[in-house]
Design a protein around this motif. Structure first.
Motif, PDB file in Angstrom:
ATOM      1  N   ASN A  83      33.545 -25.412   4.701  1.00 55.91           N
ATOM      2  CA  ASN A  83      33.022 -25.868   3.408  1.00 55.91           C
ATOM      3  C   ASN A  83      33.775 -27.069   2.841  1.00 55.91           C
ATOM      4  O   ASN A  83      33.432 -27.570   1.760  1.00 55.91           O
ATOM      5  CB  ASN A  83      32.983 -24.728   2.388  1.00 55.91           C
ATOM      6  CG  ASN A  83      34.364 -24.249   1.973  1.00 55.91           C
ATOM      7  OD1 ASN A  83      35.378 -24.666   2.526  1.00 55.91           O
ATOM      8  ND2 ASN A  83      34.393 -23.342   0.997  1.00 55.91           N
ATOM      9  N   LYS A 121      30.126 -21.067   0.287  1.00 54.13           N
ATOM     10  CA  LYS A 121      30.109 -21.114   1.751  1.00 54.13           C
ATOM     11  C   LYS A 121      29.036 -22.107   2.212  1.00 54.13           C
ATOM     12  O   LYS A 121      28.013 -22.287   1.549  1.00 54.13           O
ATOM     13  CB  LYS A 121      29.826 -19.732   2.336  1.00 54.13           C
ATOM     14  CG  LYS A 121      30.989 -18.768   2.208  1.00 54.13           C
ATOM     15  CD  LYS A 121      30.695 -17.465   2.943  1.00 54.13           C
ATOM     16  CE  LYS A 121      31.898 -16.538   2.897  1.00 54.13           C
ATOM     17  NZ  LYS A 121      31.654 -15.281   3.646  1.00 54.13           N
ATOM     18  N   THR A 122      29.296 -22.724   3.334  1.00 59.18           N
ATOM     19  CA  THR A 122      28.323 -23.672   3.895  1.00 59.18           C
ATOM     20  C   THR A 122      27.947 -23.230   5.307  1.00 59.18           C
ATOM     21  O   THR A 122      28.742 -22.589   6.009  1.00 59.18           O
ATOM     22  CB  THR A 122      28.884 -25.108   3.932  1.00 59.18           C
ATOM     23  OG1 THR A 122      30.137 -25.097   4.619  1.00 59.18           O
ATOM     24  CG2 THR A 122      29.075 -25.663   2.529  1.00 59.18           C
ATOM     25  N   ARG A 181      39.216 -25.276  -2.243  1.00 59.18           N
ATOM     26  CA  ARG A 181      38.218 -24.862  -1.236  1.00 59.18           C
ATOM     27  C   ARG A 181      37.799 -23.405  -1.419  1.00 59.18           C
ATOM     28  O   ARG A 181      36.669 -23.037  -1.129  1.00 59.18           O
ATOM     29  CB  ARG A 181      38.774 -25.068   0.170  1.00 59.18           C
ATOM     30  CG  ARG A 181      38.816 -26.521   0.608  1.00 59.18           C
ATOM     31  CD  ARG A 181      39.341 -26.667   2.007  1.00 59.18           C
ATOM     32  NE  ARG A 181      38.566 -25.913   2.956  1.00 59.18           N
ATOM     33  CZ  ARG A 181      38.926 -25.741   4.234  1.00 59.18           C
ATOM     34  NH1 ARG A 181      40.058 -26.242   4.674  1.00 59.18           N
ATOM     35  NH2 ARG A 181      38.164 -25.057   5.052  1.00 59.18           N
TER      36      ARG A 181
END
Length: 223
Positions: free
Chosen positions: A134, A166-167, A161
């Motif tokens: 992310n 979330k990515t 972070r």
């Protein structure tokens, strides 16, 4: 009724004749065909390719084969064009399950789980993904006026972070979409597009000889 489309172009810059390259003594294409044939939700499998050798292999696997014209076998040919070409010959299927042969560790269980999620959530489309760092959300892009701006917004670049969402990145393994919606708007990203998360190993995409060696190592270590 669900139609699985396997696209397998003969040309490849990273690995010569990649779709027939040997992975643990079997063609790379074998693993996707095997997964599709063992899925409980696939009614018809069609291999779409410009390569005669690939199509001949498909016939030995007892699946349908469809030769695409050379203009649909270029480096810049997109998946939507391949699917639209296939649908000219295969009509009346409710859903399309698009399976790229460069994902040898995507199994029939992954396909079945993804389809059940697609079905249970009453989605219009599904894309398989893997979790991605992310940190990308902290990146900048250049504005039209030549100034920095956040890739997503101007707050994320300065957030810890741990507080960022979330990515996920598409891993190319499984795409599912309702056929009628695809014909109206030929893209996998529709309104109500859901996701199916796969782990890093299952998401391995074969694009280079390095990837192929890595996949061979994984398979041999599991024997």
């Amino acid at each position: 009724m669900n139609l699985a489309i396997i696209p397998a172009r003969s040309g490849s810059k990273g690995i010569k004749n990649k779709n027939l390259a040997l992975l643990n003594n079997k063609p790379l294409l074998y693993y996707t065909v095997y997964a599709a044939k063992n899925s409980h939700f696939i009614d018809k499998i069609v291999l779409n390719s410009d390569g005669d050798e690939i199509l001949e292999y498909g016939k030995t696997q007892d699946i349908d084969t469809l030769k695409r014209p050379i203009e649909l076998a270029q480096d810049d040919t997109t998946s939507d064009k391949v699917i639209l070409h296939t649908l000219k010959f295969y009509k009346y299927y409710e859903n399309i399950i698009f399976l790229q042969p460069t994902s040898p560790f995507r199994t029939y269980k992954h396909i079945d789980e993804a389809f059940l999620k697609f079905q249970e959530e009453q989605s219009n489309a599904l894309i398989s993904v893997t979790e991605y760092d992310n940190k990308i959300l902290k990146a900048f892009i250049m504005s039209k006026k030549g100034y920095l701006q956040g890739i997503c917004n101007n707050s994320y670049p300065f957030m810890p972070r741990q507080k960022l969402p979330k990515t996920y990145m598409s891993n190319g393994a499984i795409y599912i979409i309702k056929t009628d919606l695809f014909l109206k708007n030929p893209t996998f990203f529709q309104e109500k597009t859901t996701y199916y998360i796969m782990d890093e190993k299952s998401s391995l995409d074969i694009d280079s000889t390095k990837d192929l060696k890595k996949a061979n190592t994984i398979l041999q270590s599991s024997l």
